[in-house]
Design an enzyme around this catalytic site. Structure first.
Site, PDB file in Angstrom:
ATOM      1  CG  MET A  40      21.911  36.340  21.024  1.00 24.71           C
ATOM      2  SD  MET A  40      22.135  36.082  22.797  1.00 24.71           S
ATOM      3  CE  MET A  40      20.450  36.079  23.386  1.00 24.71           C
ATOM      4  CD  GLN A  93      19.882  39.802  13.014  1.00 19.22           C
ATOM      5  OE1 GLN A  93      20.522  38.774  13.274  1.00 19.22           O
ATOM      6  NE2 GLN A  93      20.217  40.989  13.503  1.00 19.22           N
ATOM      7  CB  CYS A 124      28.108  39.719  11.438  1.00 28.54           C
ATOM      8  SG  CYS A 124      28.988  38.173  11.647  1.00 28.54           S
ATOM      9  N   GLY A 227      23.509  46.214  24.805  1.00 24.74           N
ATOM     10  CA  GLY A 227      24.806  45.963  25.409  1.00 24.74           C
ATOM     11  C   GLY A 227      24.744  46.043  26.914  1.00 24.74           C
ATOM     12  CG  ASP A 228      27.599  45.400  28.966  1.00 23.04           C
ATOM     13  OD1 ASP A 228      27.745  44.237  28.528  1.00 23.04           O
ATOM     14  OD2 ASP A 228      28.512  46.227  29.002  1.00 23.04           O
ATOM     15  N   GLY A 250      20.670  40.681  25.185  1.00 18.65           N
ATOM     16  CA  GLY A 250      21.376  39.518  24.647  1.00 18.65           C
ATOM     17  C   GLY A 250      21.750  38.528  25.730  1.00 18.65           C
ATOM     18  NE  ARG A 251      27.157  39.345  25.911  1.00 15.96           N
ATOM     19  CZ  ARG A 251      28.183  40.078  26.273  1.00 15.96           C
ATOM     20  NH1 ARG A 251      29.353  39.510  26.485  1.00 15.96           N
ATOM     21  NH2 ARG A 251      28.064  41.384  26.424  1.00 15.96           N
TER      22      ARG A 251
HETATM   23  C1  LIG Z   1      25.931  33.586  20.957  1.00 12.35           C
HETATM   24  C2  LIG Z   1      25.596  34.895  20.324  1.00 12.35           C
HETATM   25  C3  LIG Z   1      25.109  34.931  19.027  1.00 12.35           C
HETATM   26  C4  LIG Z   1      24.781  36.151  18.439  1.00 12.35           C
HETATM   27  N1  LIG Z   1      24.243  36.156  17.178  1.00 12.35           N
HETATM   28  C5  LIG Z   1      23.792  37.331  16.649  1.00 12.35           C
HETATM   29  C6  LIG Z   1      23.084  37.364  15.433  1.00 12.35           C
HETATM   30  O1  LIG Z   1      22.844  36.331  14.802  1.00 12.35           O
HETATM   31  N2  LIG Z   1      22.662  38.568  14.959  1.00 12.35           N
HETATM   32  C7  LIG Z   1      22.910  39.748  15.635  1.00 12.35           C
HETATM   33  O2  LIG Z   1      22.521  40.809  15.173  1.00 12.35           O
HETATM   34  N3  LIG Z   1      23.590  39.730  16.791  1.00 12.35           N
HETATM   35  C8  LIG Z   1      24.005  38.558  17.322  1.00 12.35           C
HETATM   36  N4  LIG Z   1      24.633  38.552  18.544  1.00 12.35           N
HETATM   37  C9  LIG Z   1      24.834  39.827  19.243  1.00 12.35           C
HETATM   38  C10 LIG Z   1      23.658  40.132  20.150  1.00 12.35           C
HETATM   39  O3  LIG Z   1      22.471  40.286  19.413  1.00 12.35           O
HETATM   40  C11 LIG Z   1      23.939  41.396  20.974  1.00 12.35           C
HETATM   41  O4  LIG Z   1      24.082  42.459  20.078  1.00 12.35           O
HETATM   42  C12 LIG Z   1      25.191  41.285  21.820  1.00 12.35           C
HETATM   43  O5  LIG Z   1      25.249  40.054  22.503  1.00 12.35           O
HETATM   44  C13 LIG Z   1      25.291  42.446  22.811  1.00 12.35           C
HETATM   45  O6  LIG Z   1      24.257  42.413  23.754  1.00 12.35           O
HETATM   46  P1  LIG Z   1      24.501  41.877  25.245  1.00 12.35           P
HETATM   47  O7  LIG Z   1      25.625  42.681  25.829  1.00 12.35           O
HETATM   48  O8  LIG Z   1      23.172  42.090  25.905  1.00 12.35           O
HETATM   49  O9  LIG Z   1      24.867  40.428  25.110  1.00 12.35           O
HETATM   50  C14 LIG Z   1      24.977  37.348  19.138  1.00 12.35           C
HETATM   51  C15 LIG Z   1      25.476  37.310  20.447  1.00 12.35           C
HETATM   52  C16 LIG Z   1      25.768  36.104  21.044  1.00 12.35           C
HETATM   53  C17 LIG Z   1      26.249  36.097  22.468  1.00 12.35           C
END
Ligand SMILES: Cc1cc2nc3c(=O)[nH]c(=O)nc-3n(C[C@H](O)[C@H](O)[C@H](O)COP(=O)(O)O)c2cc1C
Length: 395
Positions: A40, A93, A124, A227-228, A250-251
């Site tokens: 992230m 990454q 992205c 995701g989620d 992620g989040r």
């Molecule tokens: C603030 C933020 C920054 C992110 N930056 C990247 C990144 O640099 N590279 C990447 O592959 N995904 C990035 N993502 C996506 C996450 O890696 C992940 O795929 C996405 O949040 C879905 O997962 P989640 O539902 O668990 O949040 C980012 C997500 C967030 C919230």
């Protein structure tokens, strides 16, 4: 665990049974749990990774590093690409849009012994990136994607390379099957699917069915689902429903780094403990802030911490008032003072467990370069995007 900390979707989910999930290996790297911290941008820097690692075993991926900026030894990029000596394995990454710079960046990282794992970001969704043919637009051109991945794998030696991508551009332009096939053919060690389209950004629910479908297509290397994952139970549900070999978080861990402890628990067959009361959360906040200050100094560190402070406090009764101050903190002492005035006994609010942090909702119409869809067999890199050597953000 107090039953109020199990959301209705996860009622009745059992911890992993002995031997239920095969241990996850990414190339030569054996992971303690089949769990990966999602890259992230602006978040998964060395201090955050170390904080999370303290809670449980996983693979903790760096924030995205632009290949060209690394090749050109951009000072800020080099700092973001650094690891603490305690970090093992070191996972980074890269964001690349062409074979040359991606290959050169990988060669430098590997030859200088900077990393143990390299992930490539092809998900992205940021408008200015896809508009120039970068990010999630790359898997639309399978030959270009294959060329970039091939260059990375060729220069990586024994260091495993993985790729991370989305379902596609939108419901009408799905790219995940091609991306999975290419990863397998070109020698990647695993793939991660963020089960949303670029049009979806971070909105709505991730479509875990796509993870299940990818598992059917990609059989020689592990498929990781993303995701989620908000609660550890979600990881078990995703793996049971889709057959994926691991999860990318992620989040769900923003403001809740103990999610990695919960994940380690459920994969070891235990029920997780209750989330911390606010007093313990405050201790974690101070720890996180100290790490950031040690990494980039107090001024930048505390500014960076502001967003984390809002995530840590989300949902606690009365927290809106603290946040008015937290979003303005400049010093570590400011943080200590605000936290000293809070009630350490406040229990963690159950409804805050599944509240998205870090990205707000909303969808988009994905912008692609003029005529892009008529040249999908083309493998020339997007020149305009390549010229933007500076870091882009998001995945
Ligand atoms: C603030 C933020 C920054 C992110 N930056 C990247 C990144 O640099 N590279 C990447 O592959 N995904 C990035 N993502 C996506 C996450 O890696 C992940 O795929 C996405 O949040 C879905 O997962 P989640 O539902 O668990 O949040 C980012 C997500 C967030 C919230």
């Amino acid at each position: 665990m107090d039953p109020s900390y199990v959301s209705p979707v996860n009622e009745g989910v059992a911890p992993a049974a002995p031997g239920e999930f095969a241990p996850l290996a990414i190339g030569p790297l054996q992971l303690a749990s089949p769990v990966v911290l999602a890259p992230m941008a602006g978040i998964t820097n060395a201090p955050f990774r170390q904080l999370c690692r303290g809670f449980g075993g996983a693979l903790f991926v760096s924030e995205m590093i632009t290949a060209r900026a690394l090749v050109e030894r951009n000072a800020k990029t080099l700092r973001l690409a650094g690891f603490d000596p305690s970090e093992q394995p070191r996972s980074l990454q890269l964001y690349g849009v062409d074979a040359h710079y991606t290959g050169e960046a990988v060669a430098w990282l590997v030859d200088e012994d900077q990393v143990d794992h390299i992930d490539l970001n092809f998900g992205c969704p940021v408008r200015k990136v896809t508009r120039r043919g970068g990010g999630a637009a790359i898997p639309l051109k399978p030959r270009l994607l294959a060329k970039i991945v091939r260059a990375a794998v060729a220069r990586a030696g024994d260091v495993p390379v993985t790729i991370k991508f989305r379902i596609g551009i939108d419901d009408g332009l799905e790219t995940f099957r091609d991306a999975g096939r290419i990863a397998e053919e070109e020698g990647c060690a695993a793939v991660a699917l963020h089960a949303r389209t670029a049009a979806q950004l971070y909105d709505g629910e991730a479509d875990w069915r796509a993870v299940g479908e990818l598992v059917q297509h990609v059989t020689r290397i592990p498929v990781l689902g993303n995701g989620d994952i908000w609660e550890a139970w979600d990881a078990l549900r995703m793996m049971r429903q889709t057959g994926c070999r691991g999860v990318v978080v992620g989040r769900g861990c923003l403001g809740r780094p103990w999610l990695f402890r919960d994940l380690a628990d459920v994969f070891a067959g235990r029920r997780p403990s209750n989330p911390p009361r606010f007093g313990q959360v405050a201790e974690i906040m101070l720890d996180h802030a100290r790490r950031l200050v040690a990494w980039i100094g107090e001024r930048h560190g505390m500014r960076d911490f502001r967003k984390h402070a809002t995530w840590y406090t989300k949902g606690f009764p009365g927290s809106a008032r603290w946040r008015e101050h937290l979003i303005r903190i400049d010093t570590y002492q400011d943080l200590e003072k605000i936290l000293a005035d809070t009630n350490p006994e406040l229990p963690f609010p159950p409804h805050a467990m599944r509240v998205p942090r870090g990205k707000s909702g909303g969808r988009q119409r994905v912008a692609l370069p003029e005529g892009y869809l008529t040249t999908l067999e083309d493998d020339t890199p997007p020149e305009e995007e390549l010229a933007q050597a500076t870091a882009v953000s998001g995945g």
